[in-house]
Structure formats: C-alpha cells, structure tokens
Design a protein around this motif. Structure first.
Motif, mmCIF file in Angstrom:
data_model
loop_
_atom_site.group_PDB
_atom_site.id
_atom_site.type_symbol
_atom_site.label_atom_id
_atom_site.label_comp_id
_atom_site.label_asym_id
_atom_site.label_seq_id
_atom_site.Cartn_x
_atom_site.Cartn_y
_atom_site.Cartn_z
ATOM 1 N N GLU A 185 0.984 -1.095 0.119
ATOM 2 C CA GLU A 185 0.061 -0.057 0.104
ATOM 3 C C GLU A 185 0.840 1.301 -0.009
ATOM 4 O OE1 GLU A 185 -3.000 1.989 -0.343
ATOM 5 O OE2 GLU A 185 -3.831 0.336 0.509
ATOM 6 N N LYS A 186 1.748 1.417 0.812
ATOM 7 C CA LYS A 186 2.814 2.394 0.727
ATOM 8 C C LYS A 186 3.622 2.874 -0.349
ATOM 9 C CE LYS A 186 3.685 1.728 5.808
ATOM 10 N NZ LYS A 186 4.814 0.976 6.602
ATOM 11 N N ALA A 187 3.950 1.565 -1.084
ATOM 12 C CA ALA A 187 4.707 1.724 -2.266
ATOM 13 C C ALA A 187 3.946 2.256 -3.538
ATOM 14 C CB ALA A 187 5.356 0.199 -2.599
ATOM 15 N N ILE A 188 2.625 2.079 -3.413
ATOM 16 C CA ILE A 188 1.891 2.449 -4.501
ATOM 17 C C ILE A 188 1.748 3.890 -4.631
ATOM 18 C CG2 ILE A 188 -0.543 2.162 -5.766
ATOM 19 C CD1 ILE A 188 -0.491 -0.492 -4.834
ATOM 20 N N THR A 189 1.987 4.569 -5.796
ATOM 21 C CA THR A 189 1.691 6.049 -5.999
ATOM 22 C C THR A 189 0.839 6.128 -7.328
ATOM 23 O OG1 THR A 189 3.566 6.580 -7.637
ATOM 24 C CG2 THR A 189 3.907 6.393 -5.207
ATOM 25 N N PRO A 190 0.216 7.367 -7.709
ATOM 26 C CA PRO A 190 -0.333 7.791 -8.905
ATOM 27 C C PRO A 190 0.543 7.393 -10.041
ATOM 28 C CG PRO A 190 -0.548 9.436 -7.211
ATOM 29 C CD PRO A 190 0.480 8.587 -6.618
ATOM 30 N N LYS A 191 1.690 7.059 -9.950
ATOM 31 C CA LYS A 191 2.832 7.054 -11.097
ATOM 32 C C LYS A 191 2.877 5.460 -11.369
ATOM 33 C CE LYS A 191 5.637 10.850 -11.021
ATOM 34 N NZ LYS A 191 7.031 11.580 -10.763
ATOM 35 N N THR A 192 2.155 4.580 -10.274
ATOM 36 C CA THR A 192 2.470 3.244 -10.372
ATOM 37 C C THR A 192 1.735 2.635 -11.431
ATOM 38 O OG1 THR A 192 2.790 2.923 -8.028
ATOM 39 C CG2 THR A 192 2.333 0.928 -9.231
ATOM 40 N N LYS A 193 2.402 2.047 -12.417
ATOM 41 C CA LYS A 193 1.764 1.202 -13.622
ATOM 42 C C LYS A 193 1.745 -0.218 -13.391
ATOM 43 C CE LYS A 193 1.153 2.746 -17.472
ATOM 44 N NZ LYS A 193 1.371 2.957 -18.793
ATOM 45 N N TRP A 194 2.805 -0.707 -12.783
ATOM 46 C CA TRP A 194 2.757 -2.326 -12.795
ATOM 47 C C TRP A 194 3.141 -2.697 -11.381
ATOM 48 C CZ3 TRP A 194 1.203 -5.928 -16.193
ATOM 49 C CH2 TRP A 194 1.254 -5.630 -17.431
ATOM 50 N N PHE A 195 2.786 -3.686 -10.797
ATOM 51 C CA PHE A 195 3.208 -4.398 -9.696
ATOM 52 C C PHE A 195 3.569 -6.092 -10.284
ATOM 53 C CE2 PHE A 195 1.836 -7.574 -6.094
ATOM 54 C CZ PHE A 195 2.871 -7.671 -5.502
ATOM 55 N N ILE A 196 5.013 -6.406 -9.957
ATOM 56 C CA ILE A 196 5.489 -7.517 -10.316
ATOM 57 C C ILE A 196 5.218 -8.566 -9.244
ATOM 58 C CG2 ILE A 196 7.488 -8.961 -10.960
ATOM 59 C CD1 ILE A 196 8.504 -6.431 -12.391
ATOM 60 N N PHE A 197 4.674 -9.741 -9.400
ATOM 61 C CA PHE A 197 4.558 -10.590 -8.505
ATOM 62 C C PHE A 197 4.987 -12.111 -8.829
ATOM 63 C CE2 PHE A 197 1.717 -14.075 -6.402
ATOM 64 C CZ PHE A 197 1.911 -13.601 -4.929
ATOM 65 N N ASN A 198 5.914 -12.484 -7.997
ATOM 66 C CA ASN A 198 6.418 -13.989 -8.259
ATOM 67 C C ASN A 198 6.437 -15.053 -7.074
ATOM 68 O OD1 ASN A 198 10.018 -15.080 -8.389
ATOM 69 N ND2 ASN A 198 8.336 -15.962 -9.539
ATOM 70 N N SER A 199 5.736 -15.891 -7.544
ATOM 71 C CA SER A 199 5.359 -16.914 -6.250
ATOM 72 C C SER A 199 5.262 -18.364 -7.039
ATOM 73 C CB SER A 199 4.278 -16.597 -5.385
ATOM 74 O OG SER A 199 3.928 -17.678 -4.704
ATOM 75 N N PRO A 200 6.004 -19.368 -6.696
ATOM 76 C CA PRO A 200 7.245 -19.449 -5.721
ATOM 77 C C PRO A 200 8.191 -18.273 -6.316
ATOM 78 C CG PRO A 200 6.347 -21.569 -6.084
ATOM 79 C CD PRO A 200 5.551 -20.977 -6.933
ATOM 80 N N SER A 201 9.027 -17.985 -5.373
ATOM 81 C CA SER A 201 9.898 -16.824 -5.632
ATOM 82 C C SER A 201 11.209 -17.435 -5.989
ATOM 83 C CB SER A 201 10.074 -15.877 -4.594
ATOM 84 O OG SER A 201 11.157 -15.292 -4.419
ATOM 85 N N ASN A 202 12.001 -16.520 -7.055
ATOM 86 C CA ASN A 202 13.377 -16.722 -7.326
ATOM 87 C C ASN A 202 13.827 -15.247 -6.836
ATOM 88 O OD1 ASN A 202 15.944 -16.763 -8.463
ATOM 89 N ND2 ASN A 202 15.370 -16.852 -10.621
ATOM 90 N N PRO A 203 14.680 -15.386 -5.991
ATOM 91 C CA PRO A 203 15.621 -16.204 -5.326
ATOM 92 C C PRO A 203 15.195 -16.946 -4.062
ATOM 93 C CG PRO A 203 16.018 -14.025 -4.428
ATOM 94 C CD PRO A 203 14.709 -13.934 -5.168
ATOM 95 N N THR A 204 14.107 -16.794 -3.281
ATOM 96 C CA THR A 204 14.022 -17.247 -1.952
ATOM 97 C C THR A 204 13.174 -18.493 -1.920
ATOM 98 O OG1 THR A 204 11.791 -16.093 -1.532
ATOM 99 C CG2 THR A 204 13.941 -15.024 -1.063
ATOM 100 N N GLY A 205 12.365 -19.025 -2.993
ATOM 101 C CA GLY A 205 11.531 -20.268 -2.789
ATOM 102 C C GLY A 205 10.081 -19.716 -1.996
ATOM 103 N N ALA A 206 10.101 -18.623 -1.546
ATOM 104 C CA ALA A 206 8.819 -18.376 -0.744
ATOM 105 C C ALA A 206 7.623 -18.378 -1.789
ATOM 106 C CB ALA A 206 8.910 -17.092 -0.176
ATOM 107 N N ALA A 207 6.646 -18.858 -1.343
ATOM 108 C CA ALA A 207 5.288 -19.201 -2.032
ATOM 109 C C ALA A 207 4.355 -18.784 -0.963
ATOM 110 C CB ALA A 207 5.127 -20.504 -2.638
ATOM 111 N N TYR A 208 3.029 -17.887 -1.738
ATOM 112 C CA TYR A 208 2.070 -17.363 -0.827
ATOM 113 C C TYR A 208 0.853 -18.097 -1.023
ATOM 114 C CZ TYR A 208 4.484 -12.687 -1.519
ATOM 115 O OH TYR A 208 5.356 -11.890 -1.418
#
Length: 400
Positions: free
Chosen positions: A158-181
């Motif tokens: 929420e804090k990172a989004i501004t009126p200039k935000t065009k994209w949010f990149i989401f990666n799960s499971p993650s490279n490099p951590t292997g974390a999955a949501y």
C-alpha cells in the motif's frame, strides 16, 4: 560521437549468469568447482516431449510461425490456464515468446512511459529491475523480509503505490527465496490492488509446479477475479518440464495488451522456434507424471540442504515452500575473517571468499536486492549438494 546508447548505463549484467561464467572459467583452469548458481533443472526433458519435437521435424514443421504462436500451442495454453488455474482465456488472449524474459520485456516495452513506476518486492529476480529501466520505467523496491518469510506485506505494498505506479510484479514461488504465498496471503495483496485501478499486475508463475508438502499454488487473477482485466499471467515450460534450452515462455491477458506485445514481437524476433513450440504443445497436453517425480526429488534435496546449512555456524536457512532455491542469511559471519585472511564485510565478500577457499559458486543476496544472504540453487545431484554443504560448513567453521 558516443557509440553506446544512454539506456545501457541504466542496466547491469546478470549476476546469476556472471557467477555461472566465473565457475566455468575456474573449472577450465582445473579448479574443483561446484556451481550452485544456475536456476536450471538438472533433469533431462521427458521423452514424450523430445519425441514430439522429432515428429514435428519429420513432418516438416520447420517454417516461420505466426508471431504470437502456433494455434495448437495457444489453444493448449488456454486449456492449461482453465484446467490448472480456473482462468478463462481465449487462444487469442495468449502469446508465446522466446522464454519468459521476452514475455516480460514485451509487456514493459508495450506499456511503460518515462516516469512510470513498477513496484518490485525484494528479494527479486535480477532481470526485473533491469528490464523496467531499459524500457524507460522506474523500479520501486519494497522489502519482503526474512522475518515475514520473504513475503510482501499488504501494508508495505500500500505504501509503495503512487499515482505513477503502472505495474506490480508478483513472483510465487519466488526466485531467489523459494517463498510461496498461500491463498490468504495473496488475498491480502489483491485487496490492496483492487483499491488502485491504475495498477496492472504482472505475475510470474514460472515455478508454479514446484511446491512442496501439499502446498496449494494460486495466482492473483484466480484469487481475485476483479483483477482479471489488468493482469498478465506469465508462465513457461522451462522449469516444470526441464526445457530451459527450448526457450518457450507464454502468457495470457487482456486482448489489447496481448495485441500490443505481438506488435513489438513482430518487429523484434517474430515467432518462437517452430520445433520448440510443437514440443511445448506435448508438454502442456501430454502425460504430466514427470512433474510429480521431479517435485519429489527437489523436495528431498531441499530438506537435505536446509538441514546441513543450519548446522553451519553463522548461517540461518529458512525452509522455502517452493522453487529450487534456498536463501540463507550469512549475517552471523559478517565481521569475521575468512580462511584466506579477508574480513567478511558483505554477502558479496562471503560468496567471493567461499568460491576462493572451497570452490563453491553461489550468488550473493545483494544482487537480488536483499542481504546479507546468498542464493543456492539445489537443482543438482544429492551427492553434489551434500559435498557442497560439507565444504560450506568447513568454510564457516574456519572463519574467525
């Protein structure tokens, strides 16, 4: 007049490719090096997929293909999304590229204007911010800390989004951590995204089939159907079917975006390799037993590596939910002196000294935007992993 474009000053070479190259060079000089840097399954492509490629060659499927992909593959992609992700896409809403990288690059090239921001959770795959910068956008990093299992928290998004935000990149499971949501963890993020109608979601699902211990994979547009019309769902055959060298990535999304990406690809590479596309048709439509077999092998390797790294003094290795990476912290070794006599001040120092002393090539966490950690790919044999972990333990024990 300068030869090189200004855009080149905004991009760094890939740290993961650099580590693999350094390991190759040392091996060529006769050093005993084990490289744990590459994100590539060590299994061979399944025989049914290889056979489909050979049959395609024998049928004469060796001509140019339609830019967005051959129709049987686009239909197989649409069927895969329906079958596995509960997402309804027409074949015309899909695109095939030369690997996932081309899909991402085309999407950014088609949509980013100077000043547009792209929110990227850190740690991130090394190519995301470089692609955004090359396409004229501004990467905005948000830390997903080890305390939170390397998963982005809704309030931080929420804090990172501004009126200039065009994209949010989401990666799960993650490279490099292997974390999955989990479904609920992802729902917390999609609830935030529903409030910001200008933000598009680019989800990189490349490691979808590599989750462990009964973990159930979900993707953003599946969790929140309200995001369907501004989500590009990207995937590929590389990791799930051990087809890295075949170079086939694919995506589905709104027709307007897919058409724009196709226009760019038409002037860039045209269609992906015809034979690789026919192999990918078999990968998606054919027997899926390989996935369960490779998942079982990766889970066993993960457990071995996590257990052995947590026995090394100064290291702390969380257990990831998926992919084939671990992302241990080396915070306990910062400030110590390596066997070679150098004070370890950063995670980059740690991996450099480890390579020098023990011939183990890993990638420093700061290359992925969050340290002091390092990434190990356990996509190699159990024997090599065990030997690697013994050497890492020995190195850590020798640090004073």
């Amino acid at each position: 007049m300068a030869l090189l474009a200004d855009a080149l000053s905004r991009v760094k070479p890939s740290a993961t490719i650099a580590v693999a190259q350094k390991a190759r060079e040392l091996k060529a000089k006769g050093r005993d090096v084990i490289s744990l840097g590459a994100g590539e399954p060590d299994f061979d492509t399944p025989d049914n997929i290889k056979k489909a490629a050979i049959e395609a060659i024998n049928r004469g499927e060796t001509k140019y293909t339609p830019v967005a992909g051959i129709q049987p593959l686009r239909e197989a992609i649409a069927a895969k999304f329906k079958r596995e992700n509960n997402l309804d896409y027409k074949a015309a809403q899909t695109i095939v590229g030369t690997g996932g990288k081309q899909i991402l690059f085309n999407a950014f090239m088609a949509t980013l204007n100077p000043g547009d921001e792209v929110v990227i959770p850190a740690p991130y795959w090394v190519s995301y911010p470089e692609m955004v910068s090359l396409c004229g956008g501004t990467p905005v990093f948000v830390s997903a800390t080890q305390e939170n299992g390397f998963k982005l928290q809704a309030e931080d998004l929420e804090k990172a989004i501004t009126p200039k935000t065009k994209w949010f990149i989401f990666n799960s499971p993650s490279n490099p951590t292997g974390a999955a949501y989990t479904h609920d963890e992802l729902k917390a993020l999609t609830d935030v995204l529903m409030k910001h109608e200008q933000v598009w979601i680019l989800t990189d699902d490349m490691y979808e089939h590599l989750t462990f211990g009964g973990f159930k994979f979900v993707t953003p547009a599946e969790v929140e159907p309200g995001l369907y019309n501004r989500t590009l769902t990207m995937n590929g055959v590389s990791k799930a079917y051990a087809m890295t060298g075949w170079r086939i990535g694919y995506a589905a999304g709104p027709a307007e975006l897919i058409n724009a990406m196709t226009t760019i690809q038409s002037q860039q590479t045209s269609g992906a390799c015809s034979i690789a596309q026919w192999a990918a048709v078999e990968a998606l439509n054919g027997n899926q037993d390989f996935i369960a077999e490779s998942r079982k092998a990766f889970e066993k390797r993960r457990d071995l590596v996590v257990s052995m790294l947590n026995q090394a003094p100064g290291l702390e290795c969380p257990t990831p939910e998926g992919a084939f990476y671990v992302y241990p912290s080396c915070a306990g070794l910062i400030g110590k002196t390596s066997p070679g006599g150098k004070v370890i001040e950063t995670d980059e120092d740690f991996v450099t000294e480890l390579l020098e002393a023990e011939g183990i090539a890993v990638v420093h966490g700061s290359a992925f935007g969050l340290g002091p950690n390092f990434r190990i790919s356990y996509a190699t044999s159990e024997a090599e992993l065990e030997e690697s972990c013994i050497r890492i333990q020995r190195f850590c024990n020798a640090c004073k």
